[in-house]
Design an enzyme around this catalytic site. Structure first.
Site, PDB file in Angstrom:
ATOM      1  CD  GLU A 150      -1.843   2.242   1.527  1.00  0.00           C
ATOM      2  OE1 GLU A 150      -1.553   3.083   0.643  1.00  0.00           O
ATOM      3  OE2 GLU A 150      -1.879   2.504   2.722  1.00  0.00           O
ATOM      4  CB  CYS A 179      -1.241   6.853   1.274  1.00  0.00           C
ATOM      5  SG  CYS A 179      -2.567   6.149   2.240  1.00  0.00           S
TER       6      CYS A 179
END
Ligand code: NAI
Ligand code: MG
Length: 490
Positions: free
Chosen positions: A262, A296
Site C-alpha cells: 500500500e 497516502c
C-alpha cells in the site's frame, strides 16, 4: 468515541520500550537502542530497543512455533475471533491513553488520534467477526470425485508499517492476519514505535498466545530488510514509499514471498462549477490538510473548473491562513507538526521547487516557528502538470491547484500519473460523477466527500500505488492459501 476531548490529555506514560518476542519483552540481541522524538519540540521521549537480523530470526522462530504447534494452531476459529474481540475491548478501554501516546510520538492532533482509535477498534472487531466465516467451496469436478477447497493461513507474516497512522496501519495489518490464523512479526516505523509496543502489552492481556504477535522495533535497512529476506517469513505486507516497495519486491524474490503493498499517491480531487461550493471548499481543504498532508490519499492535485477557479482559490486560501498550527496535544490545534526533520526538509524543498518552476505561491510555503517540524498550510496556483509539485508525492500540507475546462480533459490529466490510489469529484450532476468514477484509475473514488475509509471497504492502489487490497473481505485473500482436496468416491 470520536468526539473531541474537552481538555488536553495528560502526558502519557511510556510503558514499554523493548522488543516483544515469544511473549517476552527483551532487549535487542546486539544491545542497540535508538531515540524516539516528540515532533513538536524535537525532544527525546524515550529510548527503544533497536532490533536487527538476530532479533528478527528469534521472532520468526517464535511465530513459526506458534503457527504450527502452539495453542493458536488448533484453536477453534470462533475462539480466535473472541481473542480479537478481547483485544478490541482493551484498545477501546485504553483509547484515550493510546491516542495521547500516538499524538505525542507522531505529531497527529489529539482529536484525529481519537478518531483513529475508533477506526482501530472497528477494524479489529470487523475482522474478529470474520474469523469463523472464512469458508472454502465444494467444487463440481469432472469424474467420480469430491473436490473441496480449504482456506488456510499463509503462515508467518512480516508486516512493515509507516509512521503516519501507526495504530490504524497496525490494525489493518493485524485484523486480517489474525482472523485467518496467521502469526505475525511486526516492524513499526522507526519514527513511531511506542503505540505498537503498548498494543503488544494489550494483546498479552487479551490472552493472545505467546509468539502469535511479535514486535521488532528498528530501522528499515536492518530489521525491515532482515524480515524481507528471512526464509521463515511467508509474506510481507508493507505500507510506505514506492521506492521502498521496489527494494522489498526485489529482495523478496529470492524466497518468492507473497507481497502486498500500500504505497503513495498524487490523488486528483476534481471540483466542477456545479458543485455545492461550500462543501467543495471544505472538502478540498480537508482532502489536503488532514494530518498535515501526511496521508497516502491526500488530495494533492486539486483540479478546479476554470469558471470558479479564482473564487475557489481565494476561499481556500482564506481558510488556510486561519488554520491553527501548533502543539498536537492542545485540543484547539488544527494542524500539528510534520513527523520529522526529514519530512520537514522534503516539504520545504518542494515549496522552493514549486516557486523556481514558476507556480504561483498563494499562501504558506514556509516553516512555522524555529522549534519542531511545523509547516504553514501551502497553496500553489496555476500549477502545470509537468511541474515536480504536481507529479511527486510531497506528503505535506502543500496543494497544487490545476485549472481545467472539460470532463474529458480532466480525466486524461487526472490519470496522467504513475499513481492510482484515490480520486474525488465534487458535482451535483450524476452523469459527471459516475463518468469520472468509471474512468479515473484509482482504487478509491469519493463523490462529494473525501478521506472516507472504513474497515468494511477494500482499499488499495491501481498502478504504482500498490498491489492487493486491505480492509473488507478483499484483504482475506492475501492472508489465506487455497488448498484443493480431491477424494475418490467408489
Ligand atoms: P519508508 O517507505 O522508507 O518507510 C516505511 C516503513 O518501511 C518503515 O517501517 C521503514 O522502517 C521500512 N523500511 C524502510 N526501508 C526498508 C527496507 N529496505 N526494507 C524493509 N523495510 C524498510 O518511508 P519513509 O522514509 O518513512 O517516508 C518517505 C516517504 O514515503 C514519505 O515522504 C511519503 O512520501 C512516503 N510514505 C508513504 C506512506 C503511505 O501511507 N503510503 C507512509 C509513509 C511514507
Ligand atoms: Mg525511508
Amino acid at each position: 468515541m470520536a468526539q473531541a476531548l474537552l481538555k488536553a490529555p495528560a502526558r502519557p506514560a511510556i510503558h514499554q520500550t523493548k522488543l516483544l518476542i515469544d511473549g517476552r519483552w527483551v532487549d535487542a540481541a546486539e544491545g542497540g537502542k535508538f531515540e524516539t522524538y516528540d515532533p513538536a519540540t524535537g525532544d527525546v521521549i524515550a529510548e527503544v530497543a533497536a532490533g536487527t537480523a538476530a532479533d528478527v530470526d528469534k521472532a520468526v522462530t517464535a511465530a513459526r512455533r506458534a503457527l504450527e504447534t502452539g495453542p493458536w494452531a488448533t484453536m477453534d476459529a470462533a475462539d480466535r475471533g473472541n481473542l480479537m474481540f478481547a483485544l478490541a475491548d482493551l484498545v477501546e478501554k485504553n483509547a484515550e491513553e493510546l491516542a495521547a501516546l500516538e499524538s505525542l510520538n507522531c505529531g497527529k492532533i489529539i482529536t484525529d488520534s481519537i478518531g483513529d482509535l475508533g477506526g482501530v477498534v472497528n477494524t479489529l472487531r470487523y475482522y474478529a467477526g470474520w474469523a469463523d466465516k472464512i469458508e472454502g467451496k465444494t467444487v463440481p469436478v469432472r469424474g467420480n470425485f469430491l473436490s473441496y477447497t480449504l482456506r488456510q493461513p499463509v503462515g508467518v507474516v512480516g508486516q512493515i508499517i509507516p509512521w503516519n497512522f501507526p495504530l490504524l496501519m497496525l490494525a489493518w495489518k493485524f485484523g486480517p492476519a489474525l482472523a485467518c490464523g496467521n502469526t505475525i512479526v511486526l516492524k513499526p516505523a522507526e519514527q513511531t514505535p511506542l503505540t505498537a509496543l503498548r498494543i503488544g502489552e494489550l494483546a498479552q492481556e487479551a490472552g493472545i498466545p505467546n509468539g502469535v504477535i511479535n514486535i521488532i522495533n528498528g530501522f528499515g535497512e536492518t530489521a525491515g530488510a532482515a524480515m524481507v529476506t528471512h526464509p521463515g517469513i511467508d509474506k510481507i505486507a508493507f505500507t510506505g514509499h514506492v521506492d521502498t516497495a521496489k527494494i522489498i519486491q526485489k529482495a523478496a524474490a529470492d524466497t518468492l514471498k507473497r507481497t502486498t503493498f500500500e504505497l503513495g499517491g498524487k490523488s486528483p480531487n476534481v471540483i466542477f462549477a456545479d458543485a455545492n461550493l461550500d462543501d467543495a471548499v471544505a472538502g478540498a481543504f480537508h482532502a489536503i490538510y488532514f494530518h498535515g498532508g501526511q496521508c497516502c490519499t491526500a488530495g494533492s492535485r486539486l483540479f478546479v473548473e476554470k469558471k470558479i477557479h479564482g473564487e475557489f482559490v481565494e476561499r481556500l486560501a482564506a481558510k488556510a491562513k486561519e488554520r491553527k498550527v501548533g502543539n498536537q496535544l492542545d485540543t484547539a490545534t488544527e494542524q500539528g507538526p510534520q513527523v520529522s526533520q526529514e519530512q520537514l526538509d522534503k516539504i520545504l524543498h518542494y515549496c522552493e521547487l514549486g516557486q523556481k518552476q514558476g507556480a504561483k505561491l498563494v499562501t504558506g510555503g514556509k516553516r512555522e516557528g524555529d522549534k519542531g517540524y511545523f509547516v504553514a498550510p501551502t497553496i500553489f496556483d496555476n500549477v502545470k502538470d509537468d511541474m515536480a509539485i504536481a507529479k511527486d508525492e510531497i506528503f505535506g500540507p502543500v496543494v497544487s491547484v490545476l485549472p481545467f475546462d472539460s470532463m474529458n480533459e480532466v480525466i486524461t490529466r487526472a490519470n496522467n500519473t504513475t499513481y492510482g490510489l484515490a480520486a474525488a469529484i465534487w458535482t451535483k450532476d450524476i452523469d459527471k460523477a459516475h463518468t469520472y468514477a468509471k474512468n479515473v484509475k484509482a482504487g478509491t473514488v469519493w463523490v462529494n466527500c473525501y478521506h472516507v475509509v472504513d474497515a468494511t471497504t477494500p482499499f488499495g492502489g491501481f498502478k504504482m500505488s500498490g498491489q492487493g487490497r486491505e480492509n473488507g473481505e478483499a484483504a482475506l485473500e492475501h492472508y489465506t492459501e487455497t488448498k484443493t482436496v480431491t477424494v475418490k468416491l467408489n
